[in-house]
Design an enzyme around this catalytic site. Structure first.
Site, mmCIF file in Angstrom:
data_model
loop_
_atom_site.group_PDB
_atom_site.id
_atom_site.type_symbol
_atom_site.label_atom_id
_atom_site.label_comp_id
_atom_site.label_asym_id
_atom_site.label_seq_id
_atom_site.Cartn_x
_atom_site.Cartn_y
_atom_site.Cartn_z
ATOM 1 N N PHE A 176 1.635 -3.043 -0.614
ATOM 2 C CA PHE A 176 1.500 -4.104 -1.631
ATOM 3 C C PHE A 176 1.055 -3.540 -2.997
ATOM 4 N N LYS A 198 -13.503 2.396 5.061
ATOM 5 C CA LYS A 198 -13.349 2.603 3.614
ATOM 6 C C LYS A 198 -14.647 3.168 3.028
ATOM 7 N N ILE A 228 -0.701 10.929 5.674
ATOM 8 C CA ILE A 228 -1.810 11.613 4.970
ATOM 9 C C ILE A 228 -2.773 12.285 5.956
ATOM 10 N N ALA A 282 -16.022 -0.404 7.060
ATOM 11 C CA ALA A 282 -16.816 0.788 7.418
ATOM 12 C C ALA A 282 -15.976 2.048 7.202
ATOM 13 N N TYR A 329 -12.800 -2.107 9.310
ATOM 14 C CA TYR A 329 -12.020 -1.747 8.104
ATOM 15 C C TYR A 329 -12.950 -1.294 6.983
ATOM 16 N N LYS A 367 3.742 6.662 4.999
ATOM 17 C CA LYS A 367 4.088 6.800 6.414
ATOM 18 C C LYS A 367 5.058 5.703 6.873
ATOM 19 N N LEU A 368 5.167 4.670 6.053
ATOM 20 C CA LEU A 368 5.977 3.487 6.421
ATOM 21 C C LEU A 368 5.501 2.890 7.749
ATOM 22 N N THR A 369 4.241 2.516 7.765
ATOM 23 C CA THR A 369 3.708 1.765 8.902
ATOM 24 C C THR A 369 4.291 0.356 8.816
ATOM 25 N N THR A 381 -12.587 -0.636 -2.184
ATOM 26 C CA THR A 381 -12.647 -2.101 -2.121
ATOM 27 C C THR A 381 -14.077 -2.638 -2.301
ATOM 28 N N ASP A 382 -14.170 -3.879 -2.734
ATOM 29 C CA ASP A 382 -15.479 -4.540 -2.841
ATOM 30 C C ASP A 382 -16.138 -4.719 -1.467
ATOM 31 N N GLU A 383 -15.313 -4.633 -0.393
ATOM 32 C CA GLU A 383 -15.857 -4.910 0.945
ATOM 33 C C GLU A 383 -16.879 -3.872 1.398
HETATM 34 P P1 NAD Z 1 -1.039 -2.316 2.412
HETATM 35 O O1 NAD Z 1 -1.472 -2.428 3.841
HETATM 36 O O2 NAD Z 1 -0.128 -3.350 1.852
HETATM 37 O O3 NAD Z 1 -0.334 -0.906 2.180
HETATM 38 C C1 NAD Z 1 -0.810 0.286 2.733
HETATM 39 C C2 NAD Z 1 0.297 1.335 2.600
HETATM 40 O O4 NAD Z 1 -0.221 2.587 3.132
HETATM 41 C C3 NAD Z 1 1.561 1.025 3.412
HETATM 42 O O5 NAD Z 1 2.714 1.296 2.632
HETATM 43 C C4 NAD Z 1 1.480 1.973 4.613
HETATM 44 O O6 NAD Z 1 2.744 2.337 5.130
HETATM 45 C C5 NAD Z 1 0.758 3.157 3.981
HETATM 46 N N1 NAD Z 1 0.050 3.987 4.988
HETATM 47 C C6 NAD Z 1 -0.761 3.554 5.987
HETATM 48 N N2 NAD Z 1 -1.198 4.609 6.707
HETATM 49 C C7 NAD Z 1 -0.684 5.718 6.127
HETATM 50 C C8 NAD Z 1 -0.782 7.122 6.410
HETATM 51 N N3 NAD Z 1 -1.515 7.558 7.437
HETATM 52 N N4 NAD Z 1 -0.124 7.988 5.616
HETATM 53 C C9 NAD Z 1 0.641 7.542 4.572
HETATM 54 N N5 NAD Z 1 0.784 6.240 4.280
HETATM 55 C C10 NAD Z 1 0.129 5.333 5.040
HETATM 56 O O7 NAD Z 1 -2.373 -2.221 1.580
HETATM 57 P P2 NAD Z 1 -2.725 -2.770 0.115
HETATM 58 O O8 NAD Z 1 -3.211 -4.154 0.219
HETATM 59 O O9 NAD Z 1 -1.612 -2.432 -0.797
HETATM 60 O O10 NAD Z 1 -3.989 -1.857 -0.209
HETATM 61 C C11 NAD Z 1 -3.836 -0.593 -0.824
HETATM 62 C C12 NAD Z 1 -5.200 0.049 -0.990
HETATM 63 O O11 NAD Z 1 -6.012 -0.768 -1.804
HETATM 64 C C13 NAD Z 1 -5.962 0.221 0.317
HETATM 65 O O12 NAD Z 1 -6.616 1.465 0.296
HETATM 66 C C14 NAD Z 1 -6.967 -0.918 0.332
HETATM 67 O O13 NAD Z 1 -8.121 -0.564 1.029
HETATM 68 C C15 NAD Z 1 -7.232 -1.086 -1.140
HETATM 69 N N6 NAD Z 1 -7.621 -2.435 -1.584
HETATM 70 C C16 NAD Z 1 -6.841 -3.511 -1.277
HETATM 71 C C17 NAD Z 1 -7.196 -4.775 -1.771
HETATM 72 C C18 NAD Z 1 -6.349 -6.011 -1.497
HETATM 73 O O14 NAD Z 1 -6.725 -7.105 -1.884
HETATM 74 N N7 NAD Z 1 -5.201 -5.890 -0.853
HETATM 75 C C19 NAD Z 1 -8.355 -4.930 -2.543
HETATM 76 C C20 NAD Z 1 -9.128 -3.810 -2.827
HETATM 77 C C21 NAD Z 1 -8.738 -2.569 -2.352
HETATM 78 O O1 TDX Z 2 -5.306 -16.781 8.268
HETATM 79 C C1 TDX Z 2 -6.302 -16.555 7.558
HETATM 80 N N1 TDX Z 2 -7.227 -17.542 7.372
HETATM 81 C C2 TDX Z 2 -8.361 -17.365 6.627
HETATM 82 O O2 TDX Z 2 -9.174 -18.289 6.489
HETATM 83 C C3 TDX Z 2 -6.527 -15.283 6.946
HETATM 84 C C4 TDX Z 2 -5.539 -14.151 7.115
HETATM 85 C C5 TDX Z 2 -7.671 -15.116 6.194
HETATM 86 N N2 TDX Z 2 -8.578 -16.119 6.054
HETATM 87 C C6 TDX Z 2 -9.783 -15.895 5.223
HETATM 88 C C7 TDX Z 2 -10.570 -14.648 5.536
HETATM 89 C C8 TDX Z 2 -11.104 -14.259 4.173
HETATM 90 O O3 TDX Z 2 -12.305 -14.979 3.901
HETATM 91 O O4 TDX Z 2 -9.310 -15.721 3.895
HETATM 92 C C9 TDX Z 2 -10.052 -14.718 3.194
HETATM 93 C C10 TDX Z 2 -9.107 -13.612 2.754
HETATM 94 O O5 TDX Z 2 -8.659 -12.943 3.917
HETATM 95 P P1 TDX Z 2 -7.696 -11.663 3.851
HETATM 96 O O6 TDX Z 2 -6.466 -12.010 3.084
HETATM 97 O O7 TDX Z 2 -7.546 -11.141 5.230
HETATM 98 O O8 TDX Z 2 -8.526 -10.668 2.906
HETATM 99 P P2 TDX Z 2 -10.013 -10.063 3.014
HETATM 100 O O9 TDX Z 2 -10.494 -10.033 4.410
HETATM 101 O O10 TDX Z 2 -10.843 -10.752 1.998
HETATM 102 O O11 TDX Z 2 -9.693 -8.544 2.547
HETATM 103 C C11 TDX Z 2 -8.814 -8.291 1.421
HETATM 104 O O12 TDX Z 2 -9.541 -7.985 0.273
HETATM 105 C C12 TDX Z 2 -10.231 -6.760 0.227
HETATM 106 C C13 TDX Z 2 -7.845 -7.147 1.739
HETATM 107 O O13 TDX Z 2 -7.119 -7.445 2.912
HETATM 108 C C14 TDX Z 2 -8.564 -5.835 1.865
HETATM 109 O O14 TDX Z 2 -7.623 -4.775 2.061
HETATM 110 C C15 TDX Z 2 -9.341 -5.589 0.607
HETATM 111 O O15 TDX Z 2 -10.115 -4.443 0.753
#
Ligand code: NAD
Ligand code: TDX
Length: 334
Positions: free
Chosen positions: A11, A152, A60, A150, A148, A34-36, A124-126
């Site tokens: 994403f 990060k 990685i 932990a 997750y 890695k295309l998971t 992440t803020d988490e």
């Molecule tokens: P995502 O799950 O959408 O994408 C992760 C990508 O990493 C995928 O393309 C997957 O194929 C690749 N990947 C996974 N394992 C791998 C490996 N071993 N080697 C190479 N590639 C690998 O995640 P995202 O939501 O795009 O998040 C990206 C980064 O940002 C993460 O590190 C996440 O912790 C951080 N982050 C996400 C959010 C959020 O709201 N989504 C917020 C803050 C931080």
């Molecule tokens: O079906 C759902 N119902 C629901 O109530 C899902 C999937 C989530 N939730 C709640 C849980 C959380 O309070 O919504 C909130 C957001 O959930 P997620 O989309 O799973 O995100 P969150 O757990 O907040 O984590 C996200 O933000 C920080 C990203 O997935 C992480 O990668 C990032 O680090």
């Protein structure tokens, strides 16, 4: 500048690749992924043949592979690659340890050996855990509550240690919840949008009053761009949207935008150790690097909804594939 972007088929990574190629036509970007289940080359289809962009499939956490790739010579690594879904880390933490911790350490070690100029760890803020009032600063205690977060946190601490021990120019960014195009439909916003479009129930964990701070993914990419260019090695930068919403408030708004009944809302069993509220103090990146978000929450939300409406085949093919097994286990069989 030669960048190695890891996890660029996910994403935020794919949004970043689009953003960086547009803003910096002189940058050369290699995307290692890695295309998971979460990585999708469809996200990059429009730029796959663009000069200055290369894709490499790999892990990685595979030391030999990473060593060989880094031997090509890069200036910067931006590490997005991760297992990123809290609920999956509750079902099975193992891939989180392998990719988020071991994978990050292998990248750090490679960056050290090849003397890379900069290592950006996208965190992440988490990692701070939950906060009932006030906001976390970069100095706040780390208190992760899910496998997750932990994993990060462990990666962040490895970055810190490589900076302290080896003077590796690592920089950590900690961002709040992103929204925007190409988000995998297991995450709240795309799950709500796509379920509602299919007239399926929208699952709300617990009382729905948990609070998240939402940021448009393009604003996150803008912040990373600034950090790549002006961030200081060894520093941490919080990145937030200043848009705190309860999950229920957000879901109600989405159903309204989609013209779907509020009756689709279905309260379900809470997520274990569900963090109540995330909130970041982002004064440091604003004052030191001059970044602030550019997109309002309303604009970000309507752009996101529009994207899912226009890209139905993208999410339908995900939802009908491997993901349907996870959905069944997570929501239908509980
Ligand atoms: P995502 O799950 O959408 O994408 C992760 C990508 O990493 C995928 O393309 C997957 O194929 C690749 N990947 C996974 N394992 C791998 C490996 N071993 N080697 C190479 N590639 C690998 O995640 P995202 O939501 O795009 O998040 C990206 C980064 O940002 C993460 O590190 C996440 O912790 C951080 N982050 C996400 C959010 C959020 O709201 N989504 C917020 C803050 C931080
Ligand atoms: O079906 C759902 N119902 C629901 O109530 C899902 C999937 C989530 N939730 C709640 C849980 C959380 O309070 O919504 C909130 C957001 O959930 P997620 O989309 O799973 O995100 P969150 O757990 O907040 O984590 C996200 O933000 C920080 C990203 O997935 C992480 O990668 C990032 O680090």
């Amino acid at each position: 500048m030669k960048l190695l972007v890891t996890g660029g088929a996910g994403f935020i990574g794919s949004n970043f690749v689009h953003y960086a190629l547009k803003e910096h036509p002189d940058w050369e970007i290699t995307n290692l992924d890695k295309l998971t289940y979460a990585g999708n080359l469809e996200n990059l289809k429009d730029i796959q043949d663009q000069p200055g962009y290369h894709f490499v499939k790999g892990d990685i956490a595979d030391r030999k592979f990473v060593d060989k790739l880094l031997g090509q010579g890069f200036d910067v690594i931006v590490n997005f690659a991760a297992e990123s879904h809290v609920d999956r880390s509750i079902l099975d933490a193992s891939p989180f340890i392998e990719t988020n911790i071991k994978g990050t350490q292998i990248l750090l070690e490679g960056a050290r050996q090849y003397k890379l100029g900069r290592f950006i760890q996208v965190s992440t803020d988490e990692v701070y855990g939950s906060i009932d009032s006030g906001r976390f600063t970069e100095e706040s205690t780390l208190s992760p509550n899910s496998p997750y977060s932990a994993s990060k946190t462990a990666a962040d601490l490895l970055c810190r240690a490589y900076f302290k021990t080896h003077r590796l120019p690592a920089i950590i960014t900690r961002c709040t919840n992103n929204l925007g195009p190409y988000q995998f439909p297991e995450k709240l916003i795309p799950l709500v949008i796509t379920n509602a479009l299919e007239d399926k129930p929208v699952p709300v964990y617990g009382d729905g009053l948990n609070i998240r701070d939402w940021i448009f993914v393009v604003d996150h990419c803008r912040a990373l761009d600034v950090v790549i260019q002006k961030g200081q090695p060894g520093e941490i930068y919080n990145i937030g949207g200043d848009n705190e919403k309860t999950n229920l408030e957000l879901i109600r708004k989405l159903l309204e935008l989609l013209d779907k009944p509020q009756g689709l809302i279905q309260f379900v069993t809470d997520r274990p150790a569900h963090d109540r509220r995330y909130a970041l103090d982002c004064a440091k990146i604003a004052t030191e690097l001059g970044w602030k978000p550019a997109f309002s929450f309303e604009k970000a939300l309507s752009a996101t909804v529009d994207w899912y409406l226009k890209n139905e085949s993208w999410w339908r093919s995900i939802k009908s594939g491997e993901y349907s097994k996870y959905y069944k286990k997570m929501y239908l069989e509980r």
